[in-house]
Design an enzyme around this catalytic site. Structure first.
Site, short mmCIF file in Angstrom:
data_model
loop_
_atom_site.label_atom_id
_atom_site.label_comp_id
_atom_site.label_asym_id
_atom_site.label_seq_id
_atom_site.Cartn_x
_atom_site.Cartn_y
_atom_site.Cartn_z
CE LYS A 48 -3.79 -2.62 1.98
NZ LYS A 48 -4.47 -2.90 3.19
CD GLN A 92 -3.64 -4.40 6.41
OE1 GLN A 92 -3.58 -3.28 5.77
NE2 GLN A 92 -4.03 -5.35 5.90
CG ASP A 115 -9.80 -0.74 4.09
OD1 ASP A 115 -9.19 -1.17 2.86
OD2 ASP A 115 -9.21 -1.13 5.22
#
Ligand code: NAD
Length: 295
Positions: A48, A92, A115
């Site tokens: 990322k 995460q 997300d």
């Protein structure tokens, strides 16, 4: 017949370049909260960061030890929610077992939820494509692959294997929004093959290596393999038995190099989109402002 490979890696680079054009005056900053030392998470976060850099997005890693409390993590989330220098952030997953993921996701400001896991963003998706503002990254990546390769969705039989909140359910919704006839299968589905064999578009997200074999798919179908499984011999495989299935279908994503890079690219795209919306609401910020607190 040998299937056409749906090259998610090449497409992800293209998306990053598209995003780069938009980040020039935008200065988006993505923060990534990472709790504990899960080795797979460390790899995902590095990917990322790498793609953020290519796209002109500042990224900031906020690590917590695996002993951190849920309250500490939620306190940080609240800080990021209120920090104009951070235009988007993610936690995460997975987080350690003593934390409850729904509480963590609920604490995120939906405007910064790049997300796309917050119930507000997931719920909006039910309305229509127009409301897929910050869609979850993996389903958004799958739709983009289908669009890029001109694979028709409308009127097609789409079968999704897996009904998780981050892949199976939202990709089922996004396919339905595009007027496919959608069947969602899962661990309790009886006679899985009778469903998969009907699919013009088959999306598989189960975490079961090589679950779908050549005898379970329709000739000429499009197969999207979301699974990422590390075998004992170290080999990375999907949920689809590539060798037998790729001989029969029309299009297939490889593992690695299919859905994985598209997931990261979609996160980048969401990060740009979230920053654009915030700037419309609150005005611009400089790169220096964005990074000041995190140097
Ligand atoms: P999950 O564990 O939350 O859900 C698994 C789903 O598969 C469930 O709906 C379950 O009912 C179903 N399932 C399990 N065994 C089955 C079987 N034998 N037959 C039919 N259905 C079965 O998983 P998830 O988070 O959706 O992830 C699925 C896979 O996708 C994993 O391998 C994960 O690593 C991978 N993944 C990849 C990406 C990517 O970017 N490529 C992103 C997210 C997840």
């Amino acid at each position: 017949m040998t299937a056409v490979l749906l090259d998610g890696k090449a497409l992800s680079e293209k998306i990053v370049q598209e995003c780069k054009k938009e980040t020039k005056d935008l200065n988006p900053t993505l923060a990534v909260i990472i709790v504990g030392d899960n080795p797979a998470s460390a790899v995902y976060v590095r990917n990322k960061e790498r793609l953020c850099e290519k796209a002109g997005i500042q990224s900031v890693k906020i690590p917590f030890s695996k002993e951190a409390t849920q309250e500490e993590v939620i306190h940080k989330i609240e800080e990021l929610n209120n920090d104009p220098a951070i235009t988007g952030f993610i936690v995460q997953l997975p987080v350690p077992d003593h934390m409850y993921v729904p509480d963590i996701i609920r604490a995120i400001d939906p405007k910064k939820d790049v997300d796309g896991f917050h119930a507000y963003n997931l719920g909006k998706m039910f309305l229509s494509t127009e409301f897929e503002d910050l869609p979850p990254a993996t389903p958004a990546g799958i739709i983009r692959i289908l669009e890029e390769y001109n694979i028709d969705i409308e009127g097609k039989e789409a079968v999704v294997v897996g009904h998780s909140n981050i892949v199976g359910k939202p990709i089922s919704t996004m396919l339905l929004n595009r007027n496919a006839t959608v069947t969602t299968c899962h661990i309790y589905t009886q006679d899985l093959a009778s469903h998969t064999a009907r699919a013009d578009i088959l999306v598989v997200a189960t975490g079961v290596p090589n679950l779908i074999t050549g005898d379970m798919v329709k000739k000429g179908a499009t197969v999207i393999d979301v699974g990422i499984n590390r075998l004992e011999n170290g080999k990375l495989v999907g949920d689809v038995h590539f060798e037998s299935v790729s001989k029969k279908v029309g299009h297939i994503t490889p593992v690695p190099g299919g859905v994985g890079p598209m997931t990261v690219a979609s996160l980048i795209k969401n990060t740009v989109h979230a920053a654009q919306r915030q700037i419309m609401e609150h005005g611009t910020q400089s790169k220096e402002q964005a990074l000041k607190k995190y140097e």
